[in-house]
Design a protein around this motif. Structure first.
Motif, PDB file in Angstrom:
ATOM      1  N   THR A  52       0.911  -1.061   0.020  1.00 11.33           N
ATOM      2  CA  THR A  52      -0.017  -0.065  -0.015  1.00 11.33           C
ATOM      3  C   THR A  52       0.831   1.369  -0.027  1.00 11.33           C
ATOM      4  N   GLU A  53       0.512   2.130  -0.488  1.00 10.26           N
ATOM      5  CA  GLU A  53       1.400   3.296  -0.871  1.00 10.26           C
ATOM      6  C   GLU A  53       1.589   4.308   0.560  1.00 10.26           C
ATOM      7  N   PRO A  54       3.029   4.495   0.780  1.00 10.88           N
ATOM      8  CA  PRO A  54       3.441   5.103   1.962  1.00 10.88           C
ATOM      9  C   PRO A  54       2.698   6.535   2.106  1.00 10.88           C
ATOM     10  N   SER A  55       2.667   7.256   3.331  1.00  6.26           N
ATOM     11  CA  SER A  55       2.256   8.642   3.486  1.00  6.26           C
ATOM     12  C   SER A  55       3.521   9.487   2.897  1.00  6.26           C
ATOM     13  N   ALA A  56       3.024  10.583   2.616  1.00  2.08           N
ATOM     14  CA  ALA A  56       4.154  11.502   1.836  1.00  2.08           C
ATOM     15  C   ALA A  56       5.294  11.852   2.593  1.00  2.08           C
ATOM     16  N   LEU A  89       9.443   4.998  -5.938  1.00  2.00           N
ATOM     17  CA  LEU A  89       8.531   4.441  -4.975  1.00  2.00           C
ATOM     18  C   LEU A  89       7.321   3.947  -5.511  1.00  2.00           C
ATOM     19  N   ARG A  90       6.722   2.866  -5.448  1.00  2.00           N
ATOM     20  CA  ARG A  90       5.389   2.388  -6.183  1.00  2.00           C
ATOM     21  C   ARG A  90       4.638   1.682  -5.165  1.00  2.00           C
ATOM     22  N   GLY A  91       3.262   1.647  -5.442  1.00  2.00           N
ATOM     23  CA  GLY A  91       2.575   0.891  -4.449  1.00  2.00           C
ATOM     24  C   GLY A  91       1.863   0.119  -5.497  1.00  2.00           C
ATOM     25  N   GLY A  92       1.416  -1.143  -4.559  1.00  2.00           N
ATOM     26  CA  GLY A  92       0.757  -2.127  -5.434  1.00  2.00           C
ATOM     27  C   GLY A  92       1.392  -3.429  -5.296  1.00  2.00           C
ATOM     28  N   LYS A  93       1.195  -4.434  -6.510  1.00  2.00           N
ATOM     29  CA  LYS A  93       2.013  -5.758  -6.371  1.00  2.00           C
ATOM     30  C   LYS A  93       3.300  -5.626  -6.976  1.00  2.00           C
ATOM     31  N   THR A  94       4.359  -6.328  -6.552  1.00  2.00           N
ATOM     32  CA  THR A  94       5.724  -6.124  -6.847  1.00  2.00           C
ATOM     33  C   THR A  94       5.893  -6.314  -8.316  1.00  2.00           C
ATOM     34  N   VAL A  95       5.640  -7.447  -8.773  1.00  2.00           N
ATOM     35  CA  VAL A  95       5.993  -7.707 -10.237  1.00  2.00           C
ATOM     36  C   VAL A  95       5.372  -6.814 -11.302  1.00  2.00           C
ATOM     37  N   PRO A  96       3.919  -6.659 -11.225  1.00  2.00           N
ATOM     38  CA  PRO A  96       3.530  -5.647 -12.006  1.00  2.00           C
ATOM     39  C   PRO A  96       4.001  -4.216 -12.021  1.00  2.00           C
ATOM     40  N   GLU A  97       4.240  -3.799 -10.699  1.00  2.00           N
ATOM     41  CA  GLU A  97       4.987  -2.497 -10.684  1.00  2.00           C
ATOM     42  C   GLU A  97       6.329  -2.175 -11.315  1.00  2.00           C
ATOM     43  N   LEU A  98       7.036  -3.451 -10.960  1.00  2.00           N
ATOM     44  CA  LEU A  98       8.308  -3.416 -11.445  1.00  2.00           C
ATOM     45  C   LEU A  98       8.495  -3.461 -13.020  1.00  2.00           C
TER      46      LEU A  98
END
Length: 125
Positions: A52-56, A89-98
């Protein structure tokens, strides 16, 4: 360091490095740097994917941490000093985001660390 090669016809060579803030990151960074420093005009893109996306505020802290990490690596390997380095920095599922980042930066190679150790059977996908 081996001989340097020219970048592919695109004029650049991009390496995406997936980091998970574990002991596997150091060897993975070193391997990505070896690849990138062998090709003139390389870019190195470091990425960490959160479930999940971290805070700013947390994002700023992590970017600062990654910049410090990169600066320490540059101090140890001066060939990295002239290279473009991106921190993502990305939020989500690792492989799709990579894969998404790799497509965005038109990466030639994706490097990730291994928690099991280097076994050739683990390298074949």
């Amino acid at each position: 360091m081996g001989p340097q090669m020219n970048a592919p016809a695109t004029g650049r060579f991009a390496v995406v490095l997936g980091l998970d803030f574990t002991d596997a990151d150091g060897p993975a960074f070193d391997q990505a740097a070896r690849l990138a420093t062998r090709v003139i005009g390389s870019e190195l893109h470091l990425v960490h994917v959160f479930g999940t996306e971290p805070s700013a505020e947390r994002s700023r802290d992590l970017v600062a941490h990654l910049r410090l990490y990169v600066n320490e690596k540059i101090a140890a390997n001066h060939a990295l000093a002239s290279m473009a380095v991106g921190i993502h920095l990305r939020g989500g599922k690792t492989v799709p985001e990579l894969l998404r980042l790799a497509a965005e930066v038109q990466a030639d190679v994706i490097v990730v660390g291994s928690h099991k150790g280097p076994h050739i059977k683990d390298w074949i996908v």
